[in-house]
Structure formats: structure tokens, C-alpha cells
Design a protein around this motif. Structure first.
Motif, PDB file in Angstrom:
ATOM      1  N   ASP A 136      15.273  -6.247 -35.163  1.00 34.22           N
ATOM      2  CA  ASP A 136      16.384  -7.186 -34.988  1.00 34.22           C
ATOM      3  C   ASP A 136      16.072  -8.536 -35.629  1.00 34.22           C
ATOM      4  O   ASP A 136      16.957  -9.178 -36.202  1.00 34.22           O
ATOM      5  CB  ASP A 136      16.681  -7.373 -33.496  1.00 34.22           C
ATOM      6  CG  ASP A 136      17.293  -6.143 -32.860  1.00 34.22           C
ATOM      7  OD1 ASP A 136      17.654  -5.201 -33.604  1.00 34.22           O
ATOM      8  OD2 ASP A 136      17.401  -6.104 -31.619  1.00 34.22           O
ATOM      9  N   LYS A 139      16.734  -8.380 -39.315  1.00 30.04           N
ATOM     10  CA  LYS A 139      18.173  -8.432 -39.592  1.00 30.04           C
ATOM     11  C   LYS A 139      18.710  -9.856 -39.470  1.00 30.04           C
ATOM     12  O   LYS A 139      19.494 -10.323 -40.304  1.00 30.04           O
ATOM     13  CB  LYS A 139      18.929  -7.507 -38.631  1.00 30.04           C
ATOM     14  CG  LYS A 139      18.671  -6.029 -38.865  1.00 30.04           C
ATOM     15  CD  LYS A 139      19.442  -5.187 -37.868  1.00 30.04           C
ATOM     16  CE  LYS A 139      19.198  -3.688 -38.083  1.00 30.04           C
ATOM     17  NZ  LYS A 139      19.929  -2.870 -37.074  1.00 30.04           N
ATOM     18  N   ARG A 143      20.154 -12.747 -42.461  1.00 33.05           N
ATOM     19  CA  ARG A 143      21.325 -13.613 -42.416  1.00 33.05           C
ATOM     20  C   ARG A 143      20.930 -15.067 -42.640  1.00 33.05           C
ATOM     21  O   ARG A 143      21.596 -15.808 -43.367  1.00 33.05           O
ATOM     22  CB  ARG A 143      22.030 -13.474 -41.060  1.00 33.05           C
ATOM     23  CG  ARG A 143      22.742 -12.142 -40.833  1.00 33.05           C
ATOM     24  CD  ARG A 143      23.405 -12.154 -39.465  1.00 33.05           C
ATOM     25  NE  ARG A 143      24.317 -11.049 -39.276  1.00 33.05           N
ATOM     26  CZ  ARG A 143      23.992  -9.876 -38.741  1.00 33.05           C
ATOM     27  NH1 ARG A 143      22.750  -9.661 -38.370  1.00 33.05           N
ATOM     28  NH2 ARG A 143      24.890  -8.922 -38.589  1.00 33.05           N
ATOM     29  N   GLN A 179      19.885 -17.264 -30.595  1.00 34.60           N
ATOM     30  CA  GLN A 179      19.988 -15.803 -30.618  1.00 34.60           C
ATOM     31  C   GLN A 179      18.622 -15.164 -30.399  1.00 34.60           C
ATOM     32  O   GLN A 179      18.490 -14.210 -29.623  1.00 34.60           O
ATOM     33  CB  GLN A 179      20.588 -15.350 -31.955  1.00 34.60           C
ATOM     34  CG  GLN A 179      21.002 -13.887 -31.990  1.00 34.60           C
ATOM     35  CD  GLN A 179      19.826 -12.937 -32.152  1.00 34.60           C
ATOM     36  OE1 GLN A 179      18.886 -13.244 -32.883  1.00 34.60           O
ATOM     37  NE2 GLN A 179      19.861 -11.812 -31.475  1.00 34.60           N
ATOM     38  N   ASP A 192      22.532  -4.687 -27.281  1.00 32.89           N
ATOM     39  CA  ASP A 192      21.996  -4.558 -28.628  1.00 32.89           C
ATOM     40  C   ASP A 192      22.351  -5.772 -29.487  1.00 32.89           C
ATOM     41  O   ASP A 192      23.073  -6.682 -29.062  1.00 32.89           O
ATOM     42  CB  ASP A 192      22.448  -3.255 -29.284  1.00 32.89           C
ATOM     43  CG  ASP A 192      23.959  -3.175 -29.481  1.00 32.89           C
ATOM     44  OD1 ASP A 192      24.624  -4.230 -29.442  1.00 32.89           O
ATOM     45  OD2 ASP A 192      24.463  -2.060 -29.673  1.00 32.89           O
ATOM     46  N   LEU A 193      21.845  -5.794 -30.729  1.00 34.93           N
ATOM     47  CA  LEU A 193      21.972  -6.976 -31.587  1.00 34.93           C
ATOM     48  C   LEU A 193      23.428  -7.327 -31.873  1.00 34.93           C
ATOM     49  O   LEU A 193      23.822  -8.501 -31.769  1.00 34.93           O
ATOM     50  CB  LEU A 193      21.222  -6.747 -32.903  1.00 34.93           C
ATOM     51  CG  LEU A 193      21.334  -7.871 -33.933  1.00 34.93           C
ATOM     52  CD1 LEU A 193      20.784  -9.176 -33.393  1.00 34.93           C
ATOM     53  CD2 LEU A 193      20.630  -7.476 -35.228  1.00 34.93           C
ATOM     54  N   SER A 194      24.234  -6.365 -32.262  1.00 32.89           N
ATOM     55  CA  SER A 194      25.626  -6.665 -32.597  1.00 32.89           C
ATOM     56  C   SER A 194      26.373  -7.224 -31.394  1.00 32.89           C
ATOM     57  O   SER A 194      27.179  -8.159 -31.526  1.00 32.89           O
ATOM     58  CB  SER A 194      26.331  -5.416 -33.129  1.00 32.89           C
ATOM     59  OG  SER A 194      26.337  -4.388 -32.146  1.00 32.89           O
ATOM     60  N   LEU A 197      25.226 -10.894 -30.815  1.00 33.52           N
ATOM     61  CA  LEU A 197      25.867 -11.837 -31.735  1.00 33.52           C
ATOM     62  C   LEU A 197      27.320 -12.070 -31.350  1.00 33.52           C
ATOM     63  O   LEU A 197      27.818 -13.204 -31.406  1.00 33.52           O
ATOM     64  CB  LEU A 197      25.766 -11.304 -33.166  1.00 33.52           C
ATOM     65  CG  LEU A 197      24.354 -11.267 -33.759  1.00 33.52           C
ATOM     66  CD1 LEU A 197      24.365 -10.575 -35.119  1.00 33.52           C
ATOM     67  CD2 LEU A 197      23.767 -12.667 -33.891  1.00 33.52           C
ATOM     68  N   GLU A 198      28.014 -11.012 -30.950  1.00 35.67           N
ATOM     69  CA  GLU A 198      29.408 -11.159 -30.522  1.00 35.67           C
ATOM     70  C   GLU A 198      29.504 -12.023 -29.275  1.00 35.67           C
ATOM     71  O   GLU A 198      30.396 -12.879 -29.153  1.00 35.67           O
ATOM     72  CB  GLU A 198      30.011  -9.783 -30.265  1.00 35.67           C
ATOM     73  CG  GLU A 198      31.480  -9.829 -29.851  1.00 35.67           C
ATOM     74  CD  GLU A 198      32.048  -8.443 -29.608  1.00 35.67           C
ATOM     75  OE1 GLU A 198      33.180  -8.369 -29.111  1.00 35.67           O
ATOM     76  OE2 GLU A 198      31.358  -7.456 -29.919  1.00 35.67           O
TER      77      GLU A 198
END
Length: 282
Positions: A136, A139, A143, A179, A192-194, A197-198
Motif C-alpha cells: 500500500d 501505491k 501517487r 493516510q 483496504d487502501l481504496s 482513500l475514499e
């Protein structure tokens, strides 16, 4: 503005927690000290080699007359070092968390335990947790690198590049720093990561209120090491509230770590407006 103050309140609450529990402050300093030594060596090397790097990258300027050659390459050297410092601030947390995974997991669990309620367990082995954290982080850092390159290029714009762009850089740094820090507690909650972030995007001002002051403090030598344990504790307090069933994070700058759940009509229309909790690992 209340969300900005609320984010800063979480940061201060985390620092207060570790100073009230001094044993955990000392426990959490060890990974930061190791990372500090590594980063100090890297930044010293960058500082010594930045001039040579800019000279190598700009051979077309070799024949420029003085003082334009010196001004041009001096400006580029400063930008290169600032980019390195920007990346160091962002990656410091990721590397420190990776080095100190067992330390910060224990600290985060103790914060949950001291605040009452369920203490979530990921159910993963240490090797699995390290793998997920490393994956993670790569990833997220990808970004960050894209943002860093874009901001570096925009830094050449007169006036804006020396005023607005650095401010945006601090905001980007603060967002991704938060984050990384909340990942410790949210991973134990199987977010999870997504989904992380949301979740953070849904309260950007709260996240910036937590992360931007921390980024500014991290620019001071040694401060990052001493603030890391409290930052992990504060991020855990934030994660607790953002993943509550009512998803209502407090707005006051000195809000308690776990505010009382709303009653009556407020319970049907929570202030946070997050919608359903984030999805869990499958």
C-alpha cells in the motif's frame, strides 16, 4: 474551518495520550530514530551532490555568462533539494511505519484499549501485515511522486511557483501523511487502501487539519521522531471515529477521542454524512 480545527484536535489528543502514557512514548521512538539516521544520510548526500546533478542535467547552459549561469543552476539546485525534502517528509512516515510495524501496531491497539470498546484485530500474521503495508505504501508513494513531479515543474512559474505551489505541496504532503498514519488503525479494522482513500476524501478538511501541521513540524530536525508516537495515537483516535457506525467525527478542535453517539433525530442524520462504512477486506 471547524473540520480543520477538529483534525488538529486529533493530533493534539494523540500527543497528550502518549505523554500521559510515557512508556509508550519511549517505545514508539525507536523506529523513528532508526529512520532518522537513514534519512539524514540521504539528505546530506543530496545536499552535497545537488550542484553536480543540476550541472549534468543542464549542459546547454555551460556557455552562459555570469551571473546568469550561477543564478539559473542555483535556482535548480534549490528546487532539487526542496523536491528531495518534500519526498523525505512523505516517505519518512511510510518507512518509519514499515520499520516499526510491530511497535506501532501495539501502540495503536493500546490506544483502542484505553478508549474502551472493541479492540479490532486484523487476524493477519506479522509477515502478511508487513507485505500489505509495503504494498500500500508503494501505491501511495507512486501517487505522491506524480504530484511531486507536477509541483516541481509548476515551481518554475514566476511568483505562483514560489508562493501558491509550495502551499499546495504542504497540503498534498499532509493528506498522504495522514493516510499513512491512519493505515495502522484502519488496516486492523480490515479497511483496504481504496476504501481508506475514499474515507479520507470524504473529510478532506479534517485530514488536512491533522496532516498539514504535522508536515510543517516534521521540517524541524528531530521533531518527526518525537511526534511519531503521538501522531500514530492521534490517527488511531481519528480512525475510531471515522469508522463508527454513525460515521460522525467531532468538529471541535479539542473534541474528545470518542464523543457520545447522537440521539433522536441526530442519529438519523449524522453530522458527518459519510454514508455506509467502508468495505472490508474480502
Amino acid at each position: 474551518m471547524r473540520d480543520l480545527a477538529g483534525g488538529f484536535g486529533y493530533l493534539m489528543a494523540g500527543q497528550r495520550w502518549v505523554f500521559r502514557n510515557g512508556r509508550w512514548l519511549g517505545f514508539g521512538l525507536l523506529p523513528g530514530l532508526v529512520a532518522l539516521v537513514l534519512y539524514a544520510g540521504a539528505l546530506i548526500g543530496l545536499g552535497q551532490g545537488a550542484d553536480d546533478l543540476t550541472a549534468w542535467a543542464t549542459p546547454f547552459a555551460d556557455d552562459w555568462s555570469s551571473p546568469w549561469l550561477g543564478l539559473f543552476r542555483g535556482f535548480l539546485t534549490a528546487l532539487v533539494f526542496c523536491l528531495g525534502l518534500f519526498l523525505a517528509v512523505i516517505t519518512f512516515t511510510a518507512v518509519t511505519l514499515l520499520i516499526g510495524q510491530p511497535f506501532y501496531e501495539s501502540l495503536s491497539e493500546q490506544v483502542d484499549r484505553s478508549e474502551g470498546g472493541e479492540v479490532p484485530k486484523s487476524g493477519l500474521t506479522l509477515a502478511q501485515e508487513l507485505w500489505i503495508s509495503a504494498r500500500d505504501s508503494v501505491k501511495v508513494l507512486g501517487r505522491v511522486m506524480l504530484y511531486g513531479i507536477l509541483l516541481f515543474a509548476l515551481g518554475f512559474i514566476p511568483v505562483i511557483g514560489q508562493t501558491v505551489i509550495p502551499a499546495i505541496g504542504f497540503c498534498v504532503s499532509g493528506y498522504f501523511l495522514t493516510q499513512e498514519l491512519t493505515a495502522v488503525a484502519l488496516q486492523r479494522r480490515k479497511v483496504d487502501l481504496s476504501a481508506r482513500l475514499e474515507l479520507l476524501r470524504s473529510r478532506r478538511l479534517l485530514v488536512l487539519g491533522f496532516g498539514v501541521p504535522l508536515v510543517l513540524a516534521f521540517l524541524v530536525p528531530l521533531v518527526a521522531v518525537f511526534l511519531m508516537p503521538g501522531a500514530v495515537a492521534g490517527a488511531t483516535l481519528m480512525a475510531r471515529d471515522l469508522t463508527r457506525p454513525d460515521n460522525a467525527a467531532p468538529d471541535a478542535p479539542d473534541a474528545p477521542a470518542v464523543p457520545a453517539a447522537p440521539q433522536g433525530p441526530a442519529a438519523e442524520n449524522p453530522a458527518g454524512g459519510f454514508g455506509p462504512p467502508p468495505p472490508a477486506y474480502s
